[in-house]
Design a protein around this motif. Structure first.
Motif, short mmCIF file in Angstrom:
data_model
loop_
_atom_site.label_atom_id
_atom_site.label_comp_id
_atom_site.label_asym_id
_atom_site.label_seq_id
_atom_site.Cartn_x
_atom_site.Cartn_y
_atom_site.Cartn_z
N ARG A 185 -61.08 5.29 -21.49
CA ARG A 185 -61.11 6.04 -22.70
C ARG A 185 -59.84 6.85 -22.72
N THR A 186 -59.37 7.28 -23.79
CA THR A 186 -58.15 7.81 -23.91
C THR A 186 -58.56 9.25 -23.42
N TYR A 187 -57.57 10.41 -23.39
CA TYR A 187 -57.62 11.30 -23.18
C TYR A 187 -58.35 12.25 -24.33
N GLU A 188 -58.25 11.81 -25.36
CA GLU A 188 -59.02 12.46 -26.63
C GLU A 188 -60.35 12.00 -26.69
N GLN A 189 -60.58 10.98 -26.13
CA GLN A 189 -62.07 10.46 -26.09
C GLN A 189 -62.80 10.89 -25.16
N PHE A 245 -55.47 13.05 -16.23
CA PHE A 245 -54.62 12.74 -16.98
C PHE A 245 -53.31 13.23 -16.78
N GLU A 267 -50.17 10.54 -15.83
CA GLU A 267 -48.89 10.85 -16.43
C GLU A 267 -47.65 10.86 -15.43
#
Length: 182
Positions: A4-8, A62, A66
């Motif tokens: 999942r993405t950070y936002e998800q 995250f 990064e």
């Protein structure tokens, strides 16, 4: 395993804790929300604290990803830079070898070139060969002696700008004993 993405991931936490929060409350007969029987404000505070920790864990995960990604990109860039430096060094060696071979062949064809060239210069401005290698000015005029008079071609061969070739030619002209009106 779903990636999942950070936002998800943050949205999933929000939805999960919203459901948990709803389970702490009930709606009375007037439509107002109130804490369920046996649930205290401490339970709500604990749920809020757990939600914030979940957000923090995602943020840290995250941030670490990064950092890892940046480090990986830096390694690739460094490797690429190192490879480019190696290619450049090899090209410079090959260029030096080309010039060395050119000088050697030219001086074999025209063994008196430097002597004749120097005879056109003021005594204090004359060139001396070092290790049987022509310097830039002599190399320019050696190419002209071979019939390459196009300044653009000379510039490409010597890896200089056209203006630099003109500057070298002007410098030699000023050093010469010939009439400057020529």
């Amino acid at each position: 395993m779903t990636v999942r993405t950070y936002e998800q991931q943050r949205l999933k936490i929000t939805e999960e804790y919203e459901k948990k929060r709803e389970s702490l409350y009930e709606t009375d007969k007037d439509g107002n929300k109130k804490l369920r029987q046996g649930v205290t404000q401490g339970n709500v505070d604990e749920l809020d604290r757990a939600e914030q920790e979940a957000y923090k864990a995602v943020d840290e995960q995250f941030a670490q990803r990064e950092e890892t990604y940046k480090a990986w990109c830096d390694e690739i860039a460094e490797l690429t830079l190192k490879q480019l430096k190696q290619v450049l060094e090899q090209a410079e060696k090959e260029l030096e070898e080309l010039y060395h071979n050119f000088d050697k062949a030219f001086l074999k064809l025209y063994p008196n070139f430097v002597e004749k060239f120097n005879s056109l210069l003021k005594p204090e401005e004359r060139y001396k060969l070092e290790k049987d290698q022509l310097n830039t000015e002599l190399r320019i005029f050696a190419l002209i002696r071979l019939g390459i008079t196009d300044v653009g071609q000379i510039a490409v061969f010597l890896h200089y700008s056209v203006q630099t070739i003109y500057n070298y030619k002007s410098k030699v002209k000023r050093m010469s004993t010939l009439d400057s009106k020529i």
